[in-house]
Design a protein around this motif. Structure first.
Motif, short mmCIF file in Angstrom:
data_model
loop_
_atom_site.label_atom_id
_atom_site.label_comp_id
_atom_site.label_asym_id
_atom_site.label_seq_id
_atom_site.Cartn_x
_atom_site.Cartn_y
_atom_site.Cartn_z
N UNK A 334 -16.30 -2.47 22.55
CA UNK A 334 -15.15 -1.61 23.43
C UNK A 334 -15.12 0.00 22.08
N UNK A 335 -15.65 1.17 22.96
CA UNK A 335 -15.57 2.20 22.05
C UNK A 335 -14.40 2.78 23.50
N UNK A 336 -13.37 3.35 22.30
CA UNK A 336 -12.78 4.68 22.91
C UNK A 336 -12.47 6.03 22.50
N UNK A 337 -13.83 6.81 23.19
CA UNK A 337 -13.72 8.21 23.22
C UNK A 337 -13.39 9.23 23.72
N UNK A 338 -12.35 10.21 23.24
CA UNK A 338 -11.87 11.47 24.63
C UNK A 338 -12.96 11.96 25.20
N UNK A 339 -14.46 12.35 23.91
CA UNK A 339 -14.70 13.69 24.64
C UNK A 339 -16.12 12.28 25.41
N UNK A 340 -16.41 11.05 25.70
CA UNK A 340 -17.56 10.73 25.50
C UNK A 340 -18.42 9.96 24.87
N UNK A 341 -19.22 9.64 24.69
CA UNK A 341 -20.20 9.40 24.18
C UNK A 341 -21.76 9.96 24.38
N UNK A 342 -22.91 9.89 23.36
CA UNK A 342 -24.28 10.73 23.84
C UNK A 342 -24.87 9.70 22.85
N UNK A 343 -25.12 9.31 22.91
CA UNK A 343 -26.83 8.71 22.81
C UNK A 343 -28.41 9.24 23.04
N UNK A 344 -28.78 9.75 21.92
CA UNK A 344 -30.42 10.01 22.10
C UNK A 344 -31.16 9.01 21.24
N UNK A 345 -32.41 9.70 22.55
CA UNK A 345 -33.66 8.99 21.94
C UNK A 345 -34.44 9.80 22.24
N UNK A 346 -36.40 9.36 21.61
CA UNK A 346 -36.86 10.45 22.07
C UNK A 346 -38.18 9.57 21.69
N UNK A 347 -38.82 8.45 23.16
CA UNK A 347 -40.20 7.77 23.22
C UNK A 347 -40.16 7.63 24.94
N UNK A 348 -41.31 7.36 24.36
CA UNK A 348 -42.14 7.68 26.41
C UNK A 348 -42.48 6.27 26.51
N UNK A 349 -42.12 5.12 25.79
CA UNK A 349 -42.07 3.96 26.43
C UNK A 349 -41.13 2.69 26.55
N UNK A 350 -39.93 3.14 25.87
CA UNK A 350 -38.74 2.27 26.06
C UNK A 350 -37.46 3.10 26.03
N UNK A 351 -36.32 1.64 26.85
CA UNK A 351 -35.30 2.59 27.40
C UNK A 351 -34.81 3.49 26.72
N UNK A 352 -34.14 4.75 27.11
CA UNK A 352 -32.21 5.38 26.23
C UNK A 352 -31.64 4.35 26.29
N UNK A 353 -31.93 4.26 27.06
CA UNK A 353 -30.04 2.76 27.83
C UNK A 353 -30.86 1.56 28.03
N UNK A 354 -30.49 0.43 27.44
CA UNK A 354 -31.22 -1.00 28.30
C UNK A 354 -29.93 -1.31 28.26
N UNK A 355 -29.74 -2.24 29.68
CA UNK A 355 -28.57 -3.16 30.07
C UNK A 355 -29.23 -4.10 30.69
N UNK A 356 -28.09 -5.66 29.65
CA UNK A 356 -28.99 -6.22 30.64
C UNK A 356 -27.68 -7.61 30.82
N UNK A 357 -27.73 -7.92 32.04
CA UNK A 357 -26.45 -9.15 31.75
C UNK A 357 -26.81 -10.21 32.33
#
Length: 550
Positions: A334-357
């Motif tokens: 759980x993350x509570x962040x009033x001004x949101x969350x930033x995820x910064x990536x720099x690659x050409x192969x992998x995902x910036x964000x990966x979600x798997x359920x």
């Protein structure tokens, strides 16, 4: 020289006759050192009582010269000795009596023999070790009314004042090996407990450690640092506690508080890095710092401000908005962040964000009280079905009137892309003529924010409240669910296709006109906005439609 008379028995004519000896005249001063058998001389007056007698000779034993310099023998010179052999030559005693060194007439060091290791008591003459002590050490310190003491075997106090190594409980072996380095009023009261220093710290459990610190309120002893369970440790700060201070000292061992104020790590292996008023009560629970955080669940983690990880394996981080954040289930992030969350990536192969359920639920769920639960400034690829998807564009109001949510808009051209993007921005205006080439339905106002990514300025559109004035940016829905304004008095039923209204009702929609010819229903050839999904809302004049432009 004093005159002395000595009784002597003389054998005369077979009779013993008492006879008095006369005084020996004073000899001339000696030219050499006083030595056994030499004539007496005032220069050899060792006890400085105005004469030289047998006591002076016994004291001097022939080792003091007339100039007062020691000339040899088994003793220690005031200026040092040469030719000594360690072990053979020593300063001390050969019997079972204690040895003391004094300064200004007061004891500065006492070395007392025991059956095993001797006790060493340095510093203030009132410092003490308990009776029956073995191997105790007091390096120094202490004062009247604030003595340092060792009450259990092999305990040590390095210095400071009013420090105690041992529990002073009568049995001298139940808190052996305790150590206080210095400071004031510290107590290492359990076996192999250690207090490095500080003020009024207490380790009451075996193998516990407090490096330093003191009371959170210097005037209140109850706010001291304290270790209550075995192997607990506190680095410093004030009013911190490692252990639960209840039950046996073995049940919540290995708790750690690195520092800060009023933190309590009371779970087994729980840890608090610092901050203020944090608690870690779960098994190996963690609070790295911050304020009013609580790691309650086993293996839980709480950070930031007013975060509560109440469930096993939960992770909670809360921002500085002073609104609490808590876990809702086990093993949750759980993350509570009033001004949101930033995820910064720099690659050409992998995902910036990966979600798997690996369960049956969605991998990503987004909800909002605003307009867009999700916003993408670049292309989107959907490999599977897109259930309930809405396709929106960022456009600009190039017309002469303000736009509102639900207005039908028509295109007027394109303009330069937003900074950091490549796609042109569409220009739109309110659709104000029957049969206009509509391009979408207004979803809401947009404002641009500028940021730097990888050394490049990037503009991003964010939702905003209010009417969309000429020149403002906005979002339009070109596919998916949307609410659209309908022409006043228009009777719309679910399933009807809608088009733009006449110029008398700019920005509104109406139902597509149809006519039956030879038993066949024929619709007018106007552009279709979408299909009505409900009847219009009487209060707002809006109707929910599925936008399907053609």
């Amino acid at each position: 020289m004093k005159m002395r008379r000595f009784a002597v028995l003389i054998l005369t004519m077979g009779l013993l006759v008492p006879m008095l000896a006369t005084a020996t005249p004073a000899p001339a001063p000696l030219a050499a050192a006083c030595a056994p058998g030499a004539s007496y001389d005032p220069a050899c007056d060792v006890d400085h009582d105005g004469d030289v007698d047998i006591l002076d000779i016994q004291l001097a034993a022939g080792h003091w010269s007339q100039s007062g310099v020691w000339t040899g023998g088994d003793g220690w010179s005031l200026t040092g000795n040469a030719g000594t052999t360690a072990g053979t030559n020593f300063l001390g005693t050969t019997d079972s009596q204690a040895f003391e060194i004094k300064v200004n007439g007061q004891r500065a060091l006492r070395i007392a023999p025991t059956t095993f290791s001797p006790n060493l008591i340095g510093g203030y003459f009132g410092n003490q070790v308990s009776a029956g002590m073995v191997g105790a050490t007091i390096g120094g310190g202490g004062a009247a009314g604030n003595i340092n003491q060792v009450t259990d075997w092999y305990g040590a106090v390095g210095g400071g004042e009013y420090n105690t190594a041992g529990n002073n409980a009568g049995l001298v072996t139940d808190a052996a090996g305790a150590t206080v380095g210095g400071g004031y009023g510290n107590t290492a009261g359990a076996s192999y407990a250690t207090v490095g220093g500080g003020y009024q710290n207490e380790v009451a459990a075996s193998y516990g450690t407090i490096a330093g610190g003191g009371p959170g309120n210097p005037g209140n002893y109850a706010t001291r640092n304290r270790v209550t369970d075995n192997y607990g440790s506190i680095g410093g700060g004030g009013d911190n506690q490692a252990g639960d201070a209840a039950g046996p000292s073995t049940d919540q061992a290995y708790a750690t508080v690195s520092g800060g104020l009023s933190n309590t790590a009371s779970g087994y292996g729980a840890a608090i890095g610092g901050g203020t008023d944090n608690t870690a009560t779960g098994y190996v629970a963690t609070v790295p710092g911050g304020l009013y955080n609580n790691a309650v669940g086993d293996y839980s983690f709480a950070a930031g401000q007013n975060a509560s990880a109440n469930h096993q394996g939960s992770f909670v981080w809360n921002d500085s908005s002073f609104v609490s954040a808590s876990s809702s289930t086990h093993n949750e992030f759980t993350v509570s962040s009033s001004n949101g969350m930033r995820i910064i990536a720099a690659n050409s192969i992998h995902y910036g964000v990966y979600a798997r359920n690996y369960g049956a639920g969605p991998a990503v769920y987004a909800d909002t009280d605003g307009v867009n639960a999700g916003y993408f400034s670049d292309n989107i690829y959907v490999g599977g079905a897109c259930t309930g998807c809405e396709l929106a564009y960022v456009v600009r109001n190039s017309g002469e009137v303000a736009l509102e949510v639900g207005d039908v808009v028509a295109p007027t051209g394109v303009e330069s892309p937003l900074a950091g993007t490549t796609d042109a921005v569409l220009r739109v205006r309110q659709a104000d003529s029957q049969g206009a080439a509509v391009i979408g339905v207004v979803q809401g106002r947009a404002v641009l924010s500028r940021s730097e990514k990888g050394g490049q300025i990037v503009e991003e559109a964010m939702t905003a409240e209010g009417a969309i004035q000429p020149g403002d940016y906005l979002f339009i829905i070109v596919q998916g669910l949307a609410q659209v304004k309908v022409q006043a008095g228009e009777a719309i039923i679910p399933g009807q296709r809608l088009t733009s209204a006449a110029a008398a009702a700019p920005g509104r929609a109406r139902s597509l006109l149809t006519k039956t010819i030879d038993g066949m229903m024929v619709a007018e050839g106007a552009p279709v906005i979408g299909i009505a999904l409900a009847t219009p809302d009487a209060a707002t004049g809006l109707v929910m439609i599925m936008v399907t432009l053609h």
